[in-house]
Each structure stands twice: as C-alpha cells, then as structure tokens.
Design an enzyme around this catalytic site. Sequence first.
Site, short mmCIF file in Angstrom:
data_model
loop_
_atom_site.label_atom_id
_atom_site.label_comp_id
_atom_site.label_asym_id
_atom_site.label_seq_id
_atom_site.Cartn_x
_atom_site.Cartn_y
_atom_site.Cartn_z
N CYS A 144 115.32 94.69 73.62
CA CYS A 144 115.32 93.83 72.44
C CYS A 144 113.91 93.81 71.83
CB CYS A 144 115.72 92.41 72.80
SG CYS A 144 117.44 92.32 73.33
N PRO A 145 113.72 93.74 70.53
CA PRO A 145 114.77 93.57 69.53
C PRO A 145 115.36 94.89 69.02
CG PRO A 145 112.68 93.51 68.39
CD PRO A 145 112.39 93.78 69.86
#
Lengths: 87, 269, 85
Positions: free
Chosen positions: C23-24
């Site tokens: 992530c992201p």
Amino acid sequence: MKVRLPASIYRDAEIEIDADEITVEELVKILSEKIGRDLRKLIIRNGDLSPFVNVFINGKNVRHEKGLKTIVKKGDEVSLVPAVAGG
Amino acid sequence: MVKLDRSQIRRYARQLLIPEIGGRGQEKLLEASVLVVGAGGLGSPVIQYLAAAGVGMIGIADGDEVDETNLQRQTIHAGNLGMNKAESAAQFVEKLNPDVKVEAYPFSVTVENARDLVRRYDIVVDCTDTFPARFLLNDACLLESTPLVHSAVLRFEGQIMTIIPHETACYRCFLPEAPPPGSVPTCREAGVIGVTTGFFGVLQANEVIKLIISKGELFTNKLLYVDLLHNDFNLIEISKHPSCPACGERRIKELRSEYYVETCRIETD
Amino acid sequence: MSRRAESRQIEANEVLDIRGEVCPFTFIETKLKLEEMKSGEVLEVITDHEPAARDVPKSVEQEGHEVIEVLKTGEREWRITIRKK
Ligand SMILES: [Zn+2]
C-alpha cells in the site's frame, strides 16, 4: 449601494451608502465623510481618477465608462482595487 | 495515450489518489504544455509546482540574469548568480523531474515574438513585472485563443485572474490601460516579500492544473485581491466589457508596438 | 473476511497481478487499471499483501465500483474481484 474597501486603502470594510443616483466623485466625497478619512487624495488626482486605484461598479471598471463622472445607482456594488504590476 | 510506468506511479502516487486527478488526469498533465513568462518571484513557484506535478512540457521565457537582490523571493535559482533566469529555471526543472521537457527562451517576450511563442503552448502564465508585458501577453493570448493565468503583486498584496479568451473577462476588461509610467510604484521601488509571490504563484499553478484536468472552478470573470498583511481577501466580480479595446466589439486584430508603450492604450481606428 | 459471491464463475475481463506491491501502490495500480476498463467489466486483482486484501476493496467501493468478492486463495494470496462502475 455597497462599497467594498480593501485593507490597503482604508481598512477591510463594506460600507453601505444611502443614495439613489450619484457620480463616483460624489460617492468618494460621501464615503470620506462617512469613514472620517479623506479618500479623495487617494482616488482623485488632478480632477481625474487616480492611476493608483481602480473603481468597479458591478464588475465594470469605470475607466471603461466616464471615470469619476460615471453614475452609481441604488443597489450597485462598488469595489476599489489598487493597481499593481509586480512579479 | 501515455501509459504511466512504475517510477511514474511512485512519483505521482499522492496525486493519483485524488479522484479528480487519477491516471487520466496525470496523463493530461504529462501531455500538457505551459508557457511561463517570467522566471522571477511569481515564476519560481509556478515553475516549481508545475514541474513537480508532471506537466509534460514547460516553456520558460525571461531575458534577465539572476542577481543577489532576487534571491529573497526567487527560490529556484540557488547557486546561479549571473546566469540567465530562463536557463537557471530550466536547470532546476531538469533536476526536479525528468518527465518534464523544458524549453528555455533566454529573452523577453516582445511584440515580434509573442504570438509565435504563445501559439506553441496550451496555456500561458503571466509572471512578468510590468504593465506593458502584461498587456502584451493578454492581447497575444486573445489573438491565439490561449488561456492565460494572470497575477501581479506588490509588498504584501496581490491579485490573480484567469482568462479564457473571448469567453471570460480579459485583463483589459479589468484594466483597459496602464497607469502612466512612474505613477504606480513597482516592486523595485516599493518592495515585495517572497511569501507574496509564493502565495500568488502557487495559486497560478493551481489554476493551470485545474485548466489541464478540466476540474473544479477558476478565477474567471473574477479577480481575487488579497492583502496578506491584514489577511484581507476580496473576490471581485469582473465582467467581460463590450467596449473592451482588446476583446470587445472592436477587438484587436494584431499586435502593434504602439499598444505597449506608456499607458498601453489601444486607439481604435 | 472473504465475501463469498454465489457466482464464482464470473469471468474476469482483466487480471492484475500486483504480488510484491504494498500500500498505497496496490490501490493505485488497481485504480489505474479500472480507469482503462469499460463500465461493467470485471477485474481480478491478485495480491500477496494482507492489508491490501482489506483496504483495496474498501477504497474501490469508495470510488463507486462493486466488489464482487474477496477470496483467500493461498497462504499469502488473495483475489479481489471488482466490477467497474
Ligand atoms: Zn477584454
């Protein structure tokens, strides 16, 4: 009519003027009396609109119209904007 | 269509996450071309933020050289005293973001070259410092139908306005002609501080980004006048004026050198 | 945590393998892929990043897409099936 003054000209203020139909020149006089400071020296120069300040009535620069002789009517919104060109 | 590579996805991650930008918006930014006229106080943040955001092509025009008195507000010229400002700014961009193609024009915009320069770009940003230069860019952008983002500053004050030629009020609708030379103080005489140019330059860059991605609202038909000393924000309606000498009923048809001297008046014949 | 849809037979129009991504970027890659696709098309995302199996469906739904299912398909592997809005 409502007049918006920026801080650099007077102090941040919105001033209501009760009049039906007056010229910009008369407006400046009434405004000066109302705020207790003579704005004429700032706005008028040699009997004409000073190059330092632009007067807008409902978004239109009075320089496009009749300068100080331009008519301001009841309900109009007047704004003053100093001239700047720096970058 | 541009396809973002792995390193671009990382570089632009924070703005790709914004719904109004995303991949499509980023591709638009990478495909856009912007001409920044003036690489001084306003130009510095404009160039910096447009380059950082990944505007694919940035043209920078400035005929001046970096001197010591510039550095208090012109934040992109570190270590480049004596160098032409357009070239110094181009160096900054190349270091910051290799995605951006940058073209330096180490000369002033004139009646002779204005239309040709403006024509090569999607959007023009006015970061100049004189009334004649501002009127010249306004008129050239009208003739070339190129959107223009105007800003001007002095001390702690400044203004910003965006012009979509023939659709929204132009700079001459706001100000039909310049004050006589010498009647209004310039930054050189009256001073300016870096936060003022920084503030307005960032707003200009923001207008450019919104123009490119076609999202949000612009300072069109309005002028924001801010006095940062008193935190006084004035949003003033500006109307497109039928008798505007540049975009009105008798609009200009060409640039003529006599329109950009003294009060920059356009005499309609 | 897996949302079992009755229709396991849904054919994905596109498969996005983002194993190795965290992530992201898991969401950004998914979002970029969805932007390329047509409305109503189905995307299958393969991830080996556990938080992504939780967060990607949430973020994708926030953007208005439909999460058809999230399946744990291995020790460290999840498949997220999304229909583009
Ligand atoms: Zn105009």
